[in-house]
Design an enzyme around this catalytic site. Structure first.
Site, PDB file in Angstrom:
ATOM      1  CB  CYS A  78       1.674   7.566  17.350  1.00  0.00           C
ATOM      2  SG  CYS A  78       0.786   5.991  18.328  1.00  0.00           S
TER       3      CYS A  78
HETATM    4  N1  NAP Z   1      -2.457   3.610  14.111  1.00  0.00           N
HETATM    5  C1  NAP Z   1      -1.455   4.772  14.374  1.00  0.00           C
HETATM    6  O1  NAP Z   1      -1.767   5.684  15.022  1.00  0.00           O
HETATM    7  C2  NAP Z   1      -0.025   4.153  14.389  1.00  0.00           C
HETATM    8  C3  NAP Z   1       0.972   5.044  14.700  1.00  0.00           C
HETATM    9  C4  NAP Z   1       2.332   4.906  14.577  1.00  0.00           C
HETATM   10  C5  NAP Z   1       2.635   3.469  14.211  1.00  0.00           C
HETATM   11  N2  NAP Z   1       1.746   2.436  13.840  1.00  0.00           N
HETATM   12  C6  NAP Z   1       2.146   1.231  13.670  1.00  0.00           C
HETATM   13  O2  NAP Z   1       2.017   1.278  12.219  1.00  0.00           O
HETATM   14  C7  NAP Z   1       1.741  -0.211  11.840  1.00  0.00           C
HETATM   15  C8  NAP Z   1       0.394  -0.071  11.003  1.00  0.00           C
HETATM   16  O3  NAP Z   1      -0.729   0.501  11.739  1.00  0.00           O
HETATM   17  P1  NAP Z   1      -2.155   0.746  11.236  1.00  0.00           P
HETATM   18  O4  NAP Z   1      -2.625   1.598  12.496  1.00  0.00           O
HETATM   19  O5  NAP Z   1      -2.080   1.149   9.706  1.00  0.00           O
HETATM   20  O6  NAP Z   1      -2.805  -0.764  11.563  1.00  0.00           O
HETATM   21  P2  NAP Z   1      -3.737  -1.469  10.495  1.00  0.00           P
HETATM   22  O7  NAP Z   1      -4.893  -0.365  10.339  1.00  0.00           O
HETATM   23  O8  NAP Z   1      -4.384  -2.587  11.414  1.00  0.00           O
HETATM   24  O9  NAP Z   1      -3.036  -1.757   9.306  1.00  0.00           O
HETATM   25  C9  NAP Z   1      -2.171  -2.840   9.204  1.00  0.00           C
HETATM   26  C10 NAP Z   1      -2.295  -3.787   7.647  1.00  0.00           C
HETATM   27  O10 NAP Z   1      -1.423  -4.804   7.476  1.00  0.00           O
HETATM   28  C11 NAP Z   1      -1.858  -5.617   6.984  1.00  0.00           C
HETATM   29  N3  NAP Z   1      -1.374  -6.917   7.294  1.00  0.00           N
HETATM   30  C12 NAP Z   1      -1.791  -7.573   8.520  1.00  0.00           C
HETATM   31  N4  NAP Z   1      -1.021  -8.782   8.780  1.00  0.00           N
HETATM   32  C13 NAP Z   1      -0.243  -8.911   7.622  1.00  0.00           C
HETATM   33  C14 NAP Z   1       0.618  -9.783   7.083  1.00  0.00           C
HETATM   34  N5  NAP Z   1       0.771 -10.812   7.663  1.00  0.00           N
HETATM   35  N6  NAP Z   1       1.158  -9.670   5.759  1.00  0.00           N
HETATM   36  C15 NAP Z   1       0.845  -8.685   4.960  1.00  0.00           C
HETATM   37  N7  NAP Z   1      -0.110  -7.471   5.478  1.00  0.00           N
HETATM   38  C16 NAP Z   1      -0.412  -7.773   6.808  1.00  0.00           C
HETATM   39  C17 NAP Z   1      -3.359  -5.694   7.033  1.00  0.00           C
HETATM   40  O11 NAP Z   1      -4.001  -5.395   5.928  1.00  0.00           O
HETATM   41  P3  NAP Z   1      -4.630  -6.885   5.056  1.00  0.00           P
HETATM   42  O12 NAP Z   1      -5.421  -7.738   6.214  1.00  0.00           O
HETATM   43  O13 NAP Z   1      -5.776  -6.152   4.069  1.00  0.00           O
HETATM   44  O14 NAP Z   1      -3.516  -7.447   4.349  1.00  0.00           O
HETATM   45  C18 NAP Z   1      -3.756  -4.469   7.770  1.00  0.00           C
HETATM   46  O15 NAP Z   1      -4.751  -3.418   7.127  1.00  0.00           O
HETATM   47  C19 NAP Z   1       1.723  -1.010  12.890  1.00  0.00           C
HETATM   48  O16 NAP Z   1       2.711  -1.396  13.343  1.00  0.00           O
HETATM   49  C20 NAP Z   1       1.515  -0.213  14.143  1.00  0.00           C
HETATM   50  O17 NAP Z   1       1.861  -0.427  15.348  1.00  0.00           O
HETATM   51  C21 NAP Z   1       0.261   2.779  14.002  1.00  0.00           C
END
Ligand code: NAP
Length: 343
Positions: free
Chosen positions: A156
């Site tokens: 981001c």
């Molecule tokens: N937030 C931002 O602004 C942003 C922007 C760009 C990129 N990103 C990237 O995009 C990705 C997701 O970000 P997010 O903000 O959506 O994070 P998040 O809200 O923490 O969501 C990630 C999800 O992944 C699942 N997860 C975690 N460990 C797992 C595993 N071992 N196997 C399968 N599922 C698993 C979890 O769901 P469950 O526990 O329900 O399985 C969790 O809800 C990250 O890599 C982050 O760095 C984030």
């Protein structure tokens, strides 16, 4: 846009990026979500866990990540943390060799192994697969994305910084580096509550973190150097007291007098999701949209380029759909072209 539905799966669908994919994809003309994984909510209706989606996914239940892999689909979004995507990608392509994959994490963005080890670290059993991924900033890498099987979706902060500085790098104007100060909302840290996102502490605060140590810095350098930059950026990430959005201030000292506002207008004239403004961009006009608004202020050789975007849309899930649109030969704007609001 008529045609058969294209089935897609979301891994990590209950996180902020996954939720945003569900929200945006319900209105997509071709992509249909056929599986959505969440370990915490497996077996429960999506609409029960995410009430904002009530009425849009009446038949969809969360599954485990493993169950989601059993559902036939043409594409998979990995909305999972870095460290998870690197192994999950391999499981996905072993099970679904024809599937296209867009990874939202940082696991496949950096091409240099030493840089990866320094900025992310940990075991990466499939690092060699980085060469099969294309970097998904369509504004600078459109043709590569079009023919890609796997896309590493940009970070981001990287999206805001690159859209500010790519036009200068392409013109050879980044000779002495740039300072990038970027403020993110609390959703940048994901859906899990953390001390730094706790409302009473965040709501009245403004602070810098990971100064010159943020993992998006090498990603920005890598892409700017590919475009022609001769110097590095210094990234100063900050936490803001809002939930969505990233506002970026990039400072560059030019060697020669160049009209940067005119350069931005020309460079982005045909870009569907970059709008060049006369005044400062503002988060409220881009939040919940896939737009990145840009403007430049200049005094002699000192240039400030400003960008504003929604970290969960153009900085993440909207951009991921933009990439998948191109990968399937669809209109790049399919399902994404809608205006913002003033409040
Ligand atoms: N937030 C931002 O602004 C942003 C922007 C760009 C990129 N990103 C990237 O995009 C990705 C997701 O970000 P997010 O903000 O959506 O994070 P998040 O809200 O923490 O969501 C990630 C999800 O992944 C699942 N997860 C975690 N460990 C797992 C595993 N071992 N196997 C399968 N599922 C698993 C979890 O769901 P469950 O526990 O329900 O399985 C969790 O809800 C990250 O890599 C982050 O760095 C984030």
């Amino acid at each position: 846009m008529s045609g058969a539905a294209i089935p897609v799966t979301i891994q990590g669908a209950a996180g902020y990026g996954g939720q945003e994919l569900l929200r945006l994809l319900q209105a997509h003309p071709r992509f249909r979500v056929v599986a959505a994984s969440s370990r915490r909510h497996a077996g429960k209706p999506v609409e029960q866990i995410l009430p904002q989606l009530t009425g849009f996914y009446p038949d969809l239940n969360f599954t485990t990540p493993e169950q989601a892999l059993e559902v036939e689909c043409a594409a998979v979004f990995l909305a999972t943390p870095h460290g998870v995507s690197r192994t999950l990608w391999h499981t996905v392509v072993s099970r679904l060799p024809e599937a296209r994959v867009v990874d939202l994490s940082g696991d496949f963005r950096l091409r240099d192994r030493a840089a990866f080890d320094r900025w992310y670290g940990g075991e990466h059993p499939h690092f060699e697969a980085v060469s099969e991924f294309r970097y998904g900033l369509t504004e600078t890498n459109r043709e590569a994305v079009r023919s890609a099987r796997y896309v590493a979706n940009p970070g981001c902060f990287a999206t805001g910084a690159l859209l500010a500085l790519a036009p200068l790098a392409e013109r050879g104007l980044l000779k002495h580096g740039a300072t990038v100060v970027a403020t993110t909302g609390s959703s940048g840290s994901g859906a899990e509550a953390k001390a730094t996102t706790h409302h009473p502490e965040r709501a009245q605060d403004h602070r810098a973190y990971k100064v010159l140590r943020h993992q998006h810095q090498p990603e920005i350098d890598q892409e700017l150097q590919r475009l022609g930059a001769q110097a590095r950026v210094a990234l100063v990430p900050q936490s803001g007291a809002f939930s969505r959005g990233i506002f970026t201030v990039a400072h560059v000292e030019l060697e020669e007098q160049t009209d940067v506002a005119a350069l931005l207008r020309t460079r982005y004239a045909d870009e569907p999701f970059v709008r060049v403004r006369e005044q400062s961009p503002a988060l409220r006009y881009v939040v919940r949209t896939n737009f990145c608004d840009v403007s430049a202020v200049q005094e002699g050789r000192d240039v400030i380029v400003l960008t504003a975007l929604d970290n969960l849309v153009k900085g993440m899930s909207g951009q991921a759909i933009q990439n998948l649109n191109l990968m399937f030969g669809l209109e790049e704007t399919a399902g994404l072209h809608h205006p913002g609001a003033s409040v």
